[in-house]
Motif scaffolding. Structure first.
Motif, PDB file in Angstrom:
ATOM      1  N   SER A  98       9.120   0.726  -7.117  1.00 51.17           N
ATOM      2  CA  SER A  98       8.092   0.238  -6.197  1.00 51.17           C
ATOM      3  C   SER A  98       6.698   0.551  -6.746  1.00 51.17           C
ATOM      4  CB  SER A  98       8.284   0.874  -4.824  1.00 51.17           C
ATOM      5  OG  SER A  98       7.366   0.353  -3.904  1.00 51.17           O
ATOM      6  N   LEU A  99       6.520   1.759  -7.260  1.00 50.09           N
ATOM      7  CA  LEU A  99       5.245   2.125  -7.871  1.00 50.09           C
ATOM      8  C   LEU A  99       4.952   1.239  -9.068  1.00 50.09           C
ATOM      9  CD1 LEU A  99       2.749   3.914  -8.232  1.00 50.09           C
ATOM     10  CD2 LEU A  99       4.209   5.525  -9.507  1.00 50.09           C
ATOM     11  N   SER A 100       5.947   0.974  -9.871  1.00 49.82           N
ATOM     12  CA  SER A 100       5.768   0.111 -11.037  1.00 49.82           C
ATOM     13  C   SER A 100       5.283  -1.279 -10.613  1.00 49.82           C
ATOM     14  CB  SER A 100       7.085  -0.003 -11.814  1.00 49.82           C
ATOM     15  OG  SER A 100       6.926  -0.842 -12.929  1.00 49.82           O
ATOM     16  N   ALA A 101       5.885  -1.830  -9.561  1.00 49.21           N
ATOM     17  CA  ALA A 101       5.453  -3.146  -9.070  1.00 49.21           C
ATOM     18  C   ALA A 101       4.023  -3.079  -8.557  1.00 49.21           C
ATOM     19  CB  ALA A 101       6.392  -3.639  -7.980  1.00 49.21           C
ATOM     20  N   ARG A 102       3.699  -2.023  -7.815  1.00 48.94           N
ATOM     21  CA  ARG A 102       2.335  -1.885  -7.289  1.00 48.94           C
ATOM     22  C   ARG A 102       1.314  -1.776  -8.420  1.00 48.94           C
ATOM     23  NH1 ARG A 102       0.635   3.537  -5.088  1.00 48.94           N
ATOM     24  NH2 ARG A 102      -1.003   3.448  -6.634  1.00 48.94           N
ATOM     25  N   LEU A 103       1.625  -0.962  -9.422  1.00 47.84           N
ATOM     26  CA  LEU A 103       0.699  -0.811 -10.544  1.00 47.84           C
ATOM     27  C   LEU A 103       0.569  -2.101 -11.340  1.00 47.84           C
ATOM     28  CD1 LEU A 103       1.572   2.784 -11.812  1.00 47.84           C
ATOM     29  CD2 LEU A 103      -0.426   2.059 -10.480  1.00 47.84           C
ATOM     30  N   THR A 104       1.652  -2.881 -11.398  1.00 52.94           N
ATOM     31  CA  THR A 104       1.596  -4.184 -12.054  1.00 52.94           C
ATOM     32  C   THR A 104       0.513  -5.040 -11.415  1.00 52.94           C
ATOM     33  OG1 THR A 104       3.899  -4.164 -12.738  1.00 52.94           O
ATOM     34  CG2 THR A 104       2.882  -6.319 -12.477  1.00 52.94           C
ATOM     35  N   PHE A 105       0.471  -5.043 -10.097  1.00 55.58           N
ATOM     36  CA  PHE A 105      -0.541  -5.837  -9.403  1.00 55.58           C
ATOM     37  C   PHE A 105      -1.927  -5.220  -9.544  1.00 55.58           C
ATOM     38  CE2 PHE A 105       3.299  -7.347  -7.285  1.00 55.58           C
ATOM     39  CZ  PHE A 105       3.107  -8.704  -7.405  1.00 55.58           C
ATOM     40  N   GLU A 106      -2.027  -3.909  -9.350  1.00 57.90           N
ATOM     41  CA  GLU A 106      -3.339  -3.262  -9.429  1.00 57.90           C
ATOM     42  C   GLU A 106      -3.957  -3.391 -10.816  1.00 57.90           C
ATOM     43  OE1 GLU A 106      -4.219   0.542  -7.324  1.00 57.90           O
ATOM     44  OE2 GLU A 106      -2.064   0.501  -6.906  1.00 57.90           O
ATOM     45  N   LEU A 107      -3.183  -3.087 -11.842  1.00 60.97           N
ATOM     46  CA  LEU A 107      -3.705  -3.112 -13.205  1.00 60.97           C
ATOM     47  C   LEU A 107      -3.775  -4.532 -13.752  1.00 60.97           C
ATOM     48  CD1 LEU A 107      -1.812   0.004 -14.570  1.00 60.97           C
ATOM     49  CD2 LEU A 107      -4.228  -0.140 -13.913  1.00 60.97           C
ATOM     50  N   GLY A 108      -2.795  -5.349 -13.402  1.00 62.19           N
ATOM     51  CA  GLY A 108      -2.781  -6.724 -13.884  1.00 62.19           C
ATOM     52  C   GLY A 108      -3.936  -7.539 -13.364  1.00 62.19           C
ATOM     53  N   ALA A 109      -4.401  -7.216 -12.163  1.00 61.39           N
ATOM     54  CA  ALA A 109      -5.498  -7.972 -11.561  1.00 61.39           C
ATOM     55  C   ALA A 109      -6.817  -7.779 -12.311  1.00 61.39           C
ATOM     56  CB  ALA A 109      -5.669  -7.564 -10.094  1.00 61.39           C
TER      57      ALA A 109
END
Length: 191
Positions: A98-109
């Motif tokens: 779940s953290l990995s998915a969240r960081l994907t969005f936060e950092l990817g943005a």
């Protein structure tokens, strides 16, 4: 002469920071705040990673290890396609996933602002893998590319739905539905 930090501590630092990030926004993270979380000064963080950004990158790499081993053979059957989508985009009941998915969005943005392309490359790799699967299973080239892009965007949407509304979103079920649509030949509308 000051004692050098133990280099075997690096994995422990990454694990502790990953645990801390489960309840902390990236904007609230600094070398000093992480030092407090670790019960130490900022020195071990700077020694092992150089910067807070480098430590966050190490956490992202650590979290991505489970997903990086997932592969989709173009000749794989229907069940393997669903399992692949779940391995890459699902399993969000696990706090680290779940953290990995969240960081994907936060950092990817924001990654294109600072010249990075980790998340964009990963995104494109998933489209390529699914498009190859689609072509092998009877899609034309254009339709395969369109279906793959739509499937990856739908999978990302399922992840985002879980991050925003965990109680009402079953990511793995949504991913199985995406696989079913690909198998049945239903085309996703690419944006």
């Amino acid at each position: 002469m000051p004692r050098k930090p133990d280099p075997t501590l690096k994995p422990a630092i990454i694990a502790k920071v990953a645990q801390h990030l489960q309840d902390t926004k990236l904007e609230d993270v600094s070398v000093r705040s992480l030092g407090r979380v670790l019960g130490t000064s900022a020195y071990p963080i700077v020694y092992h990673f150089g910067t807070c950004e480098a430590l966050i990158d190490a956490v992202v790499e650590h979290l991505a290890e489970a997903v990086s081993t997932a592969t989709l053979e173009p000749t794989a059957d229907d069940l393997a396609l669903a399992e692949y989508l779940i391995a890459v985009f699902g399993g969000l009941d696990d706090p680290e996933r779940s953290l990995s998915a969240r960081l994907t969005f936060e950092l990817g943005a924001v990654e294109s602002i600072d010249g990075r392309d980790r998340e964009r490359s990963f995104h494109r790799d998933q489209i390529t893998a699914i498009a190859e699967w689609c072509r092998t299973h009877g899609y034309g080239t254009v339709d395969a590319d369109r279906a793959a892009q739509g499937a990856v965007l739908a999978a990302r949407g399922a992840q985002w739905g879980t991050i925003l509304d965990r109680e009402r979103t079953d990511t793995d079920a949504a991913l199985r539905a995406i696989a079913h649509k690909l198998v049945s030949g239903a085309q996703f509308a690419a944006a």
